[in-house]
Design a protein around this motif. Sequence first.
Motif, PDB file in Angstrom:
ATOM      1  N   LEU A  25       0.773  -1.066   0.034  1.00  0.00           N
ATOM      2  CA  LEU A  25       0.110  -0.272  -0.028  1.00  0.00           C
ATOM      3  C   LEU A  25       0.897   1.222  -0.057  1.00  0.00           C
ATOM      4  O   LEU A  25       0.417   2.309  -0.631  1.00  0.00           O
ATOM      5  CB  LEU A  25      -0.885   0.150   1.214  1.00  0.00           C
ATOM      6  CG  LEU A  25      -2.050  -1.033   1.159  1.00  0.00           C
ATOM      7  CD1 LEU A  25      -2.859  -0.902   2.486  1.00  0.00           C
ATOM      8  CD2 LEU A  25      -2.684  -0.981  -0.142  1.00  0.00           C
ATOM      9  N   LEU A  26       2.057   1.155   0.567  1.00  0.00           N
ATOM     10  CA  LEU A  26       2.825   2.447   0.681  1.00  0.00           C
ATOM     11  C   LEU A  26       3.143   2.853  -0.616  1.00  0.00           C
ATOM     12  O   LEU A  26       3.559   3.788  -1.069  1.00  0.00           O
ATOM     13  CB  LEU A  26       3.996   2.285   1.789  1.00  0.00           C
ATOM     14  CG  LEU A  26       3.632   2.707   3.317  1.00  0.00           C
ATOM     15  CD1 LEU A  26       4.748   2.176   4.222  1.00  0.00           C
ATOM     16  CD2 LEU A  26       3.138   3.725   3.294  1.00  0.00           C
ATOM     17  N   ASP A  28       2.232   1.772  -3.722  1.00  0.00           N
ATOM     18  CA  ASP A  28       1.054   2.273  -4.484  1.00  0.00           C
ATOM     19  C   ASP A  28       0.694   3.605  -4.053  1.00  0.00           C
ATOM     20  O   ASP A  28       0.496   4.520  -4.979  1.00  0.00           O
ATOM     21  CB  ASP A  28      -0.157   1.311  -4.070  1.00  0.00           C
ATOM     22  CG  ASP A  28       0.133  -0.185  -4.561  1.00  0.00           C
ATOM     23  OD1 ASP A  28       0.928  -0.238  -5.527  1.00  0.00           O
ATOM     24  OD2 ASP A  28      -0.650  -0.999  -4.134  1.00  0.00           O
ATOM     25  N   TYR A  29       0.696   3.978  -2.953  1.00  0.00           N
ATOM     26  CA  TYR A  29       0.253   5.397  -2.603  1.00  0.00           C
ATOM     27  C   TYR A  29       1.606   6.496  -2.963  1.00  0.00           C
ATOM     28  O   TYR A  29       0.923   7.294  -3.564  1.00  0.00           O
ATOM     29  CB  TYR A  29       0.176   5.620  -0.973  1.00  0.00           C
ATOM     30  CG  TYR A  29       0.217   7.007  -0.554  1.00  0.00           C
ATOM     31  CD1 TYR A  29      -1.003   7.686  -0.537  1.00  0.00           C
ATOM     32  CD2 TYR A  29       1.195   7.626  -0.027  1.00  0.00           C
ATOM     33  CE1 TYR A  29      -1.105   8.855  -0.452  1.00  0.00           C
ATOM     34  CE2 TYR A  29       1.128   8.925   0.141  1.00  0.00           C
ATOM     35  CZ  TYR A  29       0.092   9.537   0.121  1.00  0.00           C
ATOM     36  OH  TYR A  29      -0.282  11.061   0.632  1.00  0.00           O
ATOM     37  N   SER A  32       1.115   6.848  -6.885  1.00  0.00           N
ATOM     38  CA  SER A  32      -0.104   7.376  -7.273  1.00  0.00           C
ATOM     39  C   SER A  32       0.030   8.926  -6.706  1.00  0.00           C
ATOM     40  O   SER A  32      -0.799   9.633  -7.768  1.00  0.00           O
ATOM     41  CB  SER A  32      -1.595   6.964  -6.335  1.00  0.00           C
ATOM     42  OG  SER A  32      -1.314   7.339  -4.922  1.00  0.00           O
ATOM     43  N   VAL A  33       0.711   9.198  -6.013  1.00  0.00           N
ATOM     44  CA  VAL A  33       0.793  10.911  -5.756  1.00  0.00           C
ATOM     45  C   VAL A  33       2.048  11.539  -6.452  1.00  0.00           C
ATOM     46  O   VAL A  33       2.158  12.693  -6.279  1.00  0.00           O
ATOM     47  CB  VAL A  33       0.864  11.154  -4.313  1.00  0.00           C
ATOM     48  CG1 VAL A  33      -0.485  10.708  -3.662  1.00  0.00           C
ATOM     49  CG2 VAL A  33       2.228  10.687  -3.568  1.00  0.00           C
ATOM     50  N   GLY A 202      -4.907   9.738  -8.198  1.00  0.00           N
ATOM     51  CA  GLY A 202      -5.432   9.705  -6.707  1.00  0.00           C
ATOM     52  C   GLY A 202      -6.191   8.717  -6.663  1.00  0.00           C
ATOM     53  O   GLY A 202      -6.629   8.266  -5.674  1.00  0.00           O
ATOM     54  N   GLY A 204      -5.574   5.386  -6.908  1.00  0.00           N
ATOM     55  CA  GLY A 204      -4.939   4.317  -6.350  1.00  0.00           C
ATOM     56  C   GLY A 204      -3.670   3.987  -7.014  1.00  0.00           C
ATOM     57  O   GLY A 204      -2.671   4.800  -6.836  1.00  0.00           O
ATOM     58  N   LYS A 205      -3.531   2.928  -7.818  1.00  0.00           N
ATOM     59  CA  LYS A 205      -2.166   2.510  -8.418  1.00  0.00           C
ATOM     60  C   LYS A 205      -2.229   3.456  -9.822  1.00  0.00           C
ATOM     61  O   LYS A 205      -3.097   3.946 -10.223  1.00  0.00           O
ATOM     62  CB  LYS A 205      -2.306   1.260  -9.072  1.00  0.00           C
ATOM     63  CG  LYS A 205      -1.840   0.251  -7.837  1.00  0.00           C
ATOM     64  CD  LYS A 205      -1.674  -1.228  -8.398  1.00  0.00           C
ATOM     65  CE  LYS A 205      -1.484  -2.250  -7.225  1.00  0.00           C
ATOM     66  NZ  LYS A 205      -1.307  -3.495  -7.714  1.00  0.00           N
TER      67      LYS A 205
END
Length: 211
Positions: A25-26, A28-29, A32-33, A202, A204-205
Amino acid sequence: MQDDARQHVFWMQRFSDAALFPHDLLADYFQSVAPWGYKTLYFLAAQLGLPPLLFNRLLPPVLNLVLTGYCFGVTLELLPIPLAGFVASLLLNQNLLLRDDVVSATPAAFIYPLLLAFLYYLLRRSRLPCLLSIFLMGLFYPQGVLVIRRYFAAAAAGVERRAITVAQGKSWDLRLGARDGCFGAAAVPAGTVSLRPGADTGSGKSNACSG
């Protein structure tokens, strides 16, 4: 390696191996940003054989060189004394070396050379390079475009700014004159358009530059 760089760069190892960090998740986050221009630059470097962690170490000196040149140029536009440009550049670099913004080579590192480039070309009334600096700012550090848009909105609304006379009778004024109306009208869309490539990151991936 600087802590912010670890967060913003580690996931870019997916450029060479898309299977890395599955269901992370990190990763991917932060993917994404990441601004579109920022991750595209690292992606291109990876395609040239420069791993992201290595490229992250090579980029800060280049950014420092660019921002120093523009700082010197901006100072000469305001105060045409070479010693003043040298001192201003020296003080700016000293301040930045005490911070992690540029040495981290994260998106925040790009605001300094791009904002100084914008100010330099604005003072010289070089419209095309000024628009290009705004466009690049939207690609690498989108928050900077909001500052530029605020300036042009205030200038278009007729906010008064007095011209300041400096050494040797030279003066500068950041107001938009009649001839600059079209330039101001084009500057805001230029920054807005540059924000579009990353507008959907924003969710997700991010699929951009997934290799």
